[in-house]
Design a protein around this motif. Sequence first.
Motif, PDB file in Angstrom:
ATOM      1  N   ALA A 178      11.592  27.631  41.858  1.00 51.44           N
ATOM      2  CA  ALA A 178      11.984  27.489  41.066  1.00 51.44           C
ATOM      3  C   ALA A 178      10.600  27.470  39.621  1.00 51.44           C
ATOM      4  CB  ALA A 178      12.955  26.121  40.858  1.00 51.44           C
ATOM      5  N   ALA A 179      11.187  28.177  38.743  1.00 50.24           N
ATOM      6  CA  ALA A 179      10.460  28.306  37.426  1.00 50.24           C
ATOM      7  C   ALA A 179      10.468  26.786  36.157  1.00 50.24           C
ATOM      8  CB  ALA A 179      10.297  28.996  37.063  1.00 50.24           C
ATOM      9  N   VAL A 180       9.792  25.926  36.446  1.00 44.20           N
ATOM     10  CA  VAL A 180       9.911  24.994  35.162  1.00 44.20           C
ATOM     11  C   VAL A 180       9.744  25.369  33.696  1.00 44.20           C
ATOM     12  CG1 VAL A 180       9.177  22.885  34.650  1.00 44.20           C
ATOM     13  CG2 VAL A 180       9.184  23.303  36.822  1.00 44.20           C
ATOM     14  N   THR A 181      11.214  25.557  33.104  1.00 46.99           N
ATOM     15  CA  THR A 181      10.680  25.898  31.780  1.00 46.99           C
ATOM     16  C   THR A 181      11.339  24.968  30.166  1.00 46.99           C
ATOM     17  OG1 THR A 181      13.458  25.714  31.526  1.00 46.99           O
ATOM     18  CG2 THR A 181      12.456  27.786  32.609  1.00 46.99           C
ATOM     19  N   GLY A 182      10.590  23.258  30.993  1.00 44.47           N
ATOM     20  CA  GLY A 182      10.325  22.423  30.314  1.00 44.47           C
ATOM     21  C   GLY A 182      11.166  20.766  30.730  1.00 44.47           C
ATOM     22  N   TRP A 183      10.973  20.376  30.150  1.00 42.72           N
ATOM     23  CA  TRP A 183      11.481  18.854  30.585  1.00 42.72           C
ATOM     24  C   TRP A 183      11.705  18.056  28.815  1.00 42.72           C
ATOM     25  CZ3 TRP A 183       8.200  14.970  28.833  1.00 42.72           C
ATOM     26  CH2 TRP A 183       7.061  14.748  28.369  1.00 42.72           C
ATOM     27  N   ARG A 184      12.230  16.637  29.009  1.00 45.38           N
ATOM     28  CA  ARG A 184      12.799  16.187  28.280  1.00 45.38           C
ATOM     29  C   ARG A 184      12.569  15.018  28.630  1.00 45.38           C
ATOM     30  NH1 ARG A 184      17.779  14.701  27.123  1.00 45.38           N
ATOM     31  NH2 ARG A 184      19.675  15.647  28.272  1.00 45.38           N
ATOM     32  N   VAL A 185      12.282  13.247  27.997  1.00 45.91           N
ATOM     33  CA  VAL A 185      13.745  12.036  28.005  1.00 45.91           C
ATOM     34  C   VAL A 185      14.215  11.406  26.802  1.00 45.91           C
ATOM     35  CG1 VAL A 185      11.650   9.330  28.045  1.00 45.91           C
ATOM     36  CG2 VAL A 185      11.089  11.691  28.793  1.00 45.91           C
ATOM     37  N   ASP A 186      14.794  11.265  27.459  1.00 41.49           N
ATOM     38  CA  ASP A 186      16.571  10.750  26.765  1.00 41.49           C
ATOM     39  C   ASP A 186      16.241   9.512  26.013  1.00 41.49           C
ATOM     40  OD1 ASP A 186      17.225   9.074  28.980  1.00 41.49           O
ATOM     41  OD2 ASP A 186      18.190  10.466  28.768  1.00 41.49           O
ATOM     42  N   ASP A 187      16.912   8.719  24.847  1.00 50.91           N
ATOM     43  CA  ASP A 187      16.593   7.493  24.774  1.00 50.91           C
ATOM     44  C   ASP A 187      16.809   6.265  25.727  1.00 50.91           C
ATOM     45  OD1 ASP A 187      16.516   9.272  22.455  1.00 50.91           O
ATOM     46  OD2 ASP A 187      19.248   8.667  22.229  1.00 50.91           O
ATOM     47  N   GLN A 188      17.177   7.067  26.931  1.00 49.33           N
ATOM     48  CA  GLN A 188      17.496   5.707  27.485  1.00 49.33           C
ATOM     49  C   GLN A 188      15.973   5.776  28.998  1.00 49.33           C
ATOM     50  OE1 GLN A 188      20.430   7.475  27.613  1.00 49.33           O
ATOM     51  NE2 GLN A 188      20.825   5.885  25.825  1.00 49.33           N
ATOM     52  N   GLY A 189      15.702   6.697  28.102  1.00 51.95           N
ATOM     53  CA  GLY A 189      14.150   6.612  28.969  1.00 51.95           C
ATOM     54  C   GLY A 189      14.075   7.553  30.762  1.00 51.95           C
ATOM     55  N   THR A 190      14.845   7.796  30.680  1.00 53.16           N
ATOM     56  CA  THR A 190      15.278   9.328  32.208  1.00 53.16           C
ATOM     57  C   THR A 190      15.117  10.168  31.428  1.00 53.16           C
ATOM     58  OG1 THR A 190      17.633   8.076  32.470  1.00 53.16           O
ATOM     59  CG2 THR A 190      16.743  10.331  33.312  1.00 53.16           C
ATOM     60  N   VAL A 191      14.317  10.901  32.211  1.00 52.74           N
ATOM     61  CA  VAL A 191      13.122  12.304  32.612  1.00 52.74           C
ATOM     62  C   VAL A 191      14.476  13.476  33.113  1.00 52.74           C
ATOM     63  CG1 VAL A 191      11.141  13.527  33.004  1.00 52.74           C
ATOM     64  CG2 VAL A 191      10.606  11.500  32.973  1.00 52.74           C
ATOM     65  N   HIS A 192      13.699  14.518  32.150  1.00 52.56           N
ATOM     66  CA  HIS A 192      14.695  15.281  33.146  1.00 52.56           C
ATOM     67  C   HIS A 192      14.194  16.588  32.774  1.00 52.56           C
ATOM     68  CE1 HIS A 192      19.398  13.790  31.437  1.00 52.56           C
ATOM     69  NE2 HIS A 192      18.081  12.893  30.303  1.00 52.56           N
ATOM     70  N   VAL A 193      14.307  17.090  33.211  1.00 53.61           N
ATOM     71  CA  VAL A 193      13.444  18.250  33.988  1.00 53.61           C
ATOM     72  C   VAL A 193      14.344  19.911  34.569  1.00 53.61           C
ATOM     73  CG1 VAL A 193      11.518  19.437  35.290  1.00 53.61           C
ATOM     74  CG2 VAL A 193      11.530  16.743  34.830  1.00 53.61           C
ATOM     75  N   HIS A 194      14.043  20.914  33.432  1.00 51.42           N
ATOM     76  CA  HIS A 194      14.588  21.923  33.484  1.00 51.42           C
ATOM     77  C   HIS A 194      13.882  23.064  34.265  1.00 51.42           C
ATOM     78  CE1 HIS A 194      16.534  19.869  29.707  1.00 51.42           C
ATOM     79  NE2 HIS A 194      16.129  19.662  29.807  1.00 51.42           N
ATOM     80  N   THR A 195      14.680  23.331  35.121  1.00 51.98           N
ATOM     81  CA  THR A 195      13.771  24.319  36.089  1.00 51.98           C
ATOM     82  C   THR A 195      14.904  25.400  36.155  1.00 51.98           C
ATOM     83  OG1 THR A 195      14.802  23.748  38.638  1.00 51.98           O
ATOM     84  CG2 THR A 195      13.173  23.158  37.827  1.00 51.98           C
ATOM     85  N   SER A 196      14.802  27.145  36.420  1.00 47.52           N
ATOM     86  CA  SER A 196      15.701  28.242  36.793  1.00 47.52           C
ATOM     87  C   SER A 196      16.445  28.159  38.125  1.00 47.52           C
ATOM     88  CB  SER A 196      14.990  29.262  37.416  1.00 47.52           C
ATOM     89  OG  SER A 196      13.967  28.752  38.288  1.00 47.52           O
TER      90      SER A 196
END
Length: 280
Positions: free
Chosen positions: A51-69
């Motif tokens: 899976a290619a990792v296309t990005g990531w972010r942290v939301d307002d609750q502090g949860t990490v979201h990792v976006h992949t293919s």
Amino acid sequence: MFDVIVVGAGGTMGSSALHHLAKSGVKELQQASGQVSDGAETTGAELVCGAAVTGWRVDDQGTVHVHTSKGEYEGRKLILAPGAWLPKLVPELQSLLSVERQVVGWFEVLNGSADFDADRFPMFVMDDRDGCYYGFPKDARGFKFGKIHHLGEIVDPDRVARHTTSLDEATLRRAVHKYFPGASGPLNHAAVCLYTNTPDEHFLVDQHPNHPQVILCSACSGQGFKFASVMGEVLKDLAASGATRHDIAFMRLDRKRPGHAQVLDSFQESAQGLQPSSRL
């Protein structure tokens, strides 16, 4: 939701971190996830391969979201250890981390000589006025030899030339012929890899300045492999508590280190919403 997501778990640092996370009993070994390669299954982690990792972010609750293919993954902590792709996943680091094309070659030992066998010939690093070289005893492909920083080519890891050229061979052969003429036979094999370099050639290992639940790891500058076992423990510790028993002060982001002031300013600007962060 995963306890810890490891991006780059197919590499030496990420796989070592995955190993130490598994040993620590993270959610019965089921809540560490990564983009990993052969052998990592023994940790008990859930693996996402190819899976290619296309990005990531942290939301307002502090949860990490990792976006992949292959979809999005959520976690409480994130370890970013993707090697040469770290400056793409953390754009604030682009001025600090340079990705360099490296070539290693395997040369035929002449006349079947045993002088380069493992019981007679050591691994080594040597300097001369043309650069720094390293080598290994003969294996099935021949005498393994490389030049640190090779041709000094700064590259995009997604567009690097993976084939080798006559210039690559000539760069290595000059030193092989000069110092190891008994192994100056035909080039049997060559491979291209990538160095990720910092200005002071020390590692970069720290929590993200704006998101302490995200651990940054560039254990790099061509010297990471031999430290993988301890660095995996360090990454596990940082993900668990933000601290480690190992002295990593010289690896952390610090304005006193070359190039770090600009990077820390970039993180501050990102926190203020002045430039994009945390995504490709």
